[in-house]
Scaffold this active site. Structure first.
Site, PDB file in Angstrom:
ATOM      1  N   HIS A 110       0.833  -1.204   0.000  1.00 55.81           N
ATOM      2  CA  HIS A 110       0.000   0.000   0.000  1.00 55.81           C
ATOM      3  C   HIS A 110       0.866   1.252   0.000  1.00 55.81           C
ATOM      4  CE1 HIS A 110       0.567   1.217   4.294  1.00 55.81           C
ATOM      5  NE2 HIS A 110       0.772  -0.079   4.471  1.00 55.81           N
ATOM      6  N   CYS A 136       4.197  -4.366   6.418  1.00 62.14           N
ATOM      7  CA  CYS A 136       3.662  -4.178   5.082  1.00 62.14           C
ATOM      8  C   CYS A 136       4.764  -3.801   4.098  1.00 62.14           C
ATOM      9  CB  CYS A 136       2.592  -3.086   5.086  1.00 62.14           C
ATOM     10  SG  CYS A 136       1.108  -3.527   6.028  1.00 62.14           S
TER      11      CYS A 136
END
Length: 415
Positions: free
Chosen positions: A324, A342
């Site tokens: 992301h 992430c």
């Protein structure tokens, strides 16, 4: 003249012979009548009806064969099976009118009644008269399938059947499953850990070929799942494998490489999870894209943030790992790994990747100190080599009986 008197008249002889024949015939009839004691023909038998399953047997399975058969006669066109509301169950009368067969499954724990009539060879009519109640399961298990009809998915997408309760007879359930692939693709079923119900996954030995068509049929209705539980309904799924897209994610390179059909589509600088704490380490292994959001609100109490809006978030594991956008790490993207697990990209690059990702795309993470495992959520199919995967079949191997929490406490946290 004398010769005429001595020779009998030809017409007279023939007449006499005729009288003799008639006399013999009458004598024969008289003898038969005397033997039987009556001159009447034997009575034709009355029609006999046979119900399947037997009306006085145990409660039948709703998927059993239901029929009524006539012997020594025929069934009338008004024969039918009706439910408690008076609705006629679909069925068909055979061409010779001796058998009526129900052509649709019945319901669980429901009383059905035979109606109509049959006519014997004696021309006497007999009414169908009988009812039965189908079996009542202690529990009915529903199933959720992860891939819907007509969906296009990535080359690493497993097919997942999630049950609403525990399947005790896993072998029986697995035998009721069929998967057809065009072109033929070697694959198999494996039972993964219980997570508020049983789940069985089907995956190919290797990634699918692009364009493969997959058809799954599960004949679960009426099937004994063990422990008094039966299948609530049959389920199917027909879908297609899309283009071959793989994300190569080598943590030490500080970038991801998106490969489409064997050619590099894009190379994007990024930042992976920091290696200081286990919960921050991006897991090495084959992840699978499961969902994506243009806007996603992330919370990580351990890192001290709540409901932070992130853009173009593509989930690659149910343990909190996403690819992301994160403007806060843009200064080190391409040079250092500092995230909470992430894979961070710039806003522009995150959008570029977001637009290409679909369910089932593999994301191959390498170069970190912790491997993806069963503790990292509910989709970790590709951590097993083919031999191990086959060993988790309830037919070919031994289905595991473990409990895996949906979101482990040790998993990487979003962001």
């Amino acid at each position: 003249m004398m010769n005429s008197q001595l020779q009998p008249n030809r017409r007279t002889v023939l007449a006499a012979a005729g009288v003799g024949i008639v006399g013999v015939a009458v004598a024969a009839c008289g003898s038969s009548s005397t033997d039987s004691g009556s001159g009447d023909a034997p009575a034709a038998p009355t029609v006999e009806l046979t119900y399947t399953p037997a009306l006085d047997g145990p409660a039948p399975n709703p998927t059993a064969e239901y029929s009524v058969r006539a012997a020594n006669g025929v069934l009338d066109p008004n024969v039918k099976l009706v439910n408690p509301r008076g609705k006629t169950v679909a069925g068909k009368l055979s061409d010779d009118r001796t058998t009526f067969t129900v052509s649709e499954p019945l319901g669980y724990d429901t009383e059905y009644t035979w109606a109509g009539s049959a006519t014997g060879f004696d021309r006497k009519t007999v009414q169908l008269d009988g009812s039965f109640t189908t079996l009542a399961p202690a529990n009915q298990l529903n199933v959720v399938v992860n891939i819907g009809d007509g969906q296009e998915v990535g080359i690493a997408a497993p097919l997942i059947l999630k049950f609403s309760g525990t399947v005790e007879d896993k072998a029986a359930v697995e035998k009721a499953l069929t998967v057809t692939t065009t072109p033929h693709t070697e694959g198999g079923w494996a039972w993964l850990g219980e997570d508020n119900g049983s789940r069985v996954h089907w995956r190919p030995k290797e990634y699918f070929e692009p364009g493969t068509k997959v058809s799954m049929k599960a004949k679960f209705y009426g099937l004994d799942h063990g422990g008094g539980a039966y299948g609530a309904a049959d389920v199917t799924s027909d879908y297609t494998i899309g283009r071959a897209q793989v994300v190569k994610a080598e943590a030490s390179s500080h970038q991801i490489v998106v490969i489409r059909d064997g050619a590099t589509l894009m190379t994007l600088p990024c930042s992976y999870g920091g290696g200081d704490l286990d919960r921050n380490v991006t897991r090495s292994g084959i992840h699978v894209v499961t969902e994506k959001y243009e806007d996603f609100y992330m919370t990580n109490p351990a890192a001290g943030y709540f409901n932070i809006r992130e853009r173009f978030a593509v989930r690659i594991s149910n343990n909190g790992e996403f690819i992301h956008a994160n403007p806060e790490t843009i200064g080190v993207q391409g040079s250092a790994n500092v995230t909470n697990g992430c894979i961070n990209l710039s806003l522009e690059n995150a959008q570029r990747y977001f637009q290409t990702a679909i369910y089932g795309d593999p994301v191959e993470v390498t170069g970190t100190r912790i491997a993806l495992s069963e503790a990292d959520g509910d989709l970790y199919d590709w951590i097993f080599d083919w031999s191990a995967w086959q060993g988790m079949s309830a037919i070919k191997g031994q289905a595991p009986d473990t409990s895996v929490p949906a979101t482990p406490k040790t998993a990487p946290r979003p962001r």
